[in-house]
Design a protein around this motif. Structure first.
Motif, PDB file in Angstrom:
ATOM      1  N   LYS A   1      93.281  39.775 127.817  1.00 12.80           N
ATOM      2  CA  LYS A   1      94.128  38.644 127.860  1.00 12.80           C
ATOM      3  C   LYS A   1      95.437  38.948 126.937  1.00 12.80           C
ATOM      4  CE  LYS A   1      90.323  35.403 127.612  1.00 12.80           C
ATOM      5  NZ  LYS A   1      89.807  34.207 127.130  1.00 12.80           N
TER       6      LYS A   1
ATOM      7  N   PRO B   1      98.936  37.716 125.574  1.00 11.22           N
ATOM      8  CA  PRO B   1      99.596  36.644 124.939  1.00 11.22           C
ATOM      9  C   PRO B   1     100.894  36.240 125.704  1.00 11.22           C
ATOM     10  CG  PRO B   1     100.072  38.606 123.759  1.00 11.22           C
ATOM     11  CD  PRO B   1      99.031  39.088 124.718  1.00 11.22           C
ATOM     12  N   GLU B   2     101.115  34.851 125.918  1.00  7.91           N
ATOM     13  CA  GLU B   2     102.110  34.409 126.648  1.00  7.91           C
ATOM     14  C   GLU B   2     103.490  34.752 126.214  1.00  7.91           C
ATOM     15  OE1 GLU B   2     103.423  30.097 128.384  1.00  7.91           O
ATOM     16  OE2 GLU B   2     101.809  30.197 127.056  1.00  7.91           O
ATOM     17  N   TYR B   3     104.282  35.221 126.790  1.00  3.03           N
ATOM     18  CA  TYR B   3     105.593  35.622 126.363  1.00  3.03           C
ATOM     19  C   TYR B   3     106.534  34.368 126.056  1.00  3.03           C
ATOM     20  CZ  TYR B   3     110.515  37.681 126.378  1.00  3.03           C
ATOM     21  OH  TYR B   3     111.694  37.784 126.136  1.00  3.03           O
TER      22      TYR B   3
END
Length: 394
Positions: free
Chosen positions: A230, A232-234
């Motif tokens: 997974k 992480p969202e930028y």
């Protein structure tokens, strides 16, 4: 009386003064002057050697004659003919049987250490070590050093600051023509001819078996898909990014013309016939139909055992357990044995030790005793003159 330096009077080595090192004069080689006149390149070999005509040497070796022998070849070697296997019977061991009989008599012999050792009473020796209490001097400490006395502070000169030059770009156009492009303009020539042979198709009647030993023995296994990590969202940073660099700020573009290619014009011919990928190796060495040879197994000479395995080893069948008898300790007791004889504590150190008086270095005084200050040279070395005692006249 000759004067002496302070470092020569010092006995402890703390007032050592470095002396000036005189460099040796460097040898300057003489300038080479070439000799006048022409050099003679003639040698003794060129003068005395006379060339002769040499004829090829005739071969004196006789021609080889091949003798053809008729008859059948005997392939039995000498080892198999002379050395034949014999039936050897296994010999029985002649080792006598030995059984261990433990002794019945008790072990009571004393050792040499028990017979010769006599314990004695120990007394504490008197310590001859000097006391560790420091001895304080009554004289005041003289903290003046030669550096503090002889050092003269000088005023430093103002450091010259070099002004930064301002960059001024030139107005001339950028010349991108190199020596290689200027001297080698390129030559127009003909293309190379194709020397490969004509393509002829080769067909095989036999059917190709695509199955191999690796494919038959190792079947494919189902592999689980890899776990996806997974990410992480930028999160974009806040504010605006400054994209100006030193090259963008200081770079000044030039008015340069595009480089003209110097390579020759290619005259390629378009061929519609297929590519001939047949080589001389493939034509001379075609594939042969081969069969897989069978496994060569040797005949088993030792027959397989019949019946159930007992699992009993030779060590378990012949081992006889014996009862352990603990060994009696012969170590003497730790009791202190008192003796009426006094202990002799006299050593060579206590007999021959003579305390010596600690001498004070004469250079530690402002003026060494027995010397008079004379002068100080340019290097900061202090020189003293020894006082001579007055001789009374009779």
């Amino acid at each position: 009386m000759r004067s002496r330096c302070l470092c020569q009077i010092c006995t402890c080595g703390s007032d050592y003064c470095p002396y000036e090192i005189v460099r040796q004069p460097r040898h300057i080689p003489e300038e080479y002057k070439p000799k006048q006149g022409k050099i003679d390149l003639g040698t003794t070999y060129k003068r005395d050697f006379n060339s002769h005509k040499v004829q090829p040497v005739a071969i004196l070796r006789s021609l080889e004659r091949q003798q053809v022998k008729k008859g059948k070849l005997d392939t039995v070697p000498t080892y198999k003919d002379d050395y034949r296997p014999w039936d050897i019977q296994k010999s029985e061991p002649c080792k006598p049987e030995q059984t261990y009989h433990p002794p019945t008599v008790k072990f009571g012999n004393s050792t040499t250490f028990q017979d010769d050792y006599v314990p004695q009473e120990t007394k504490r020796r008197e310590s001859f070590k000097p006391s560790s209490v420091p001895r304080h001097s009554t004289a005041p400490f003289n903290g003046d050093t030669s550096h503090r006395l002889d050092y003269i502070p000088h005023q430093l000169e103002v450091k010259f600051a070099r002004p930064k030059e301002v960059y001024k770009p030139t107005d001339l156009p950028f010349e991108n023509l190199t020596t290689h492009r200027n001297d080698f303009q390129g030559l127009v020539g003909e293309t190379a001819k194709i020397c490969r042979p004509a393509y002829t198709g080769v067909t095989h009647i036999a059917h190709f078996e695509g199955s191999t030993e690796f494919r038959e023995s190792f079947q494919p296994w189902e592999i689980p898909p890899p776990e996806v990590k997974k990410v992480p969202e930028y999160v974009p940073p806040t504010g605006s990014m400054q994209l100006h660099s030193t090259s963008h700020l200081d770079y000044i573009p030039y008015q340069a013309s595009r480089v003209v290619p110097i390579r020759p014009v290619s005259h390629r011919r378009k061929n519609n016939f297929p590519f001939q990928g047949k080589s001389t190796m493939k034509e001379d060495f075609p594939a042969w139909e081969s069969c897989r040879p069978g496994l060569i197994k040797q005949k088993q000479q030792i027959p397989n055992p019949s019946g159930k395995f007992d699992g009993l080893s030779t060590s378990r069948s012949h081992y006889v357990p014996h009862e352990l008898i603990p060994t009696k300790s012969c170590k003497p007791l730790n009791a202190v044995l008192k003796s009426s004889v006094p202990f002799d504590d006299v050593t060579m150190y206590s007999i021959e030790y003579a305390p010596k008086k600690q001498e004070i270095c004469p250079a530690s005084y402002p003026t060494p005793p027995g010397y008079i200050f004379e002068n100080t040279n340019i290097h900061g070395h202090k020189f003293f003159r020894k006082i001579t005692p007055a001789v009374k006249a009779f």
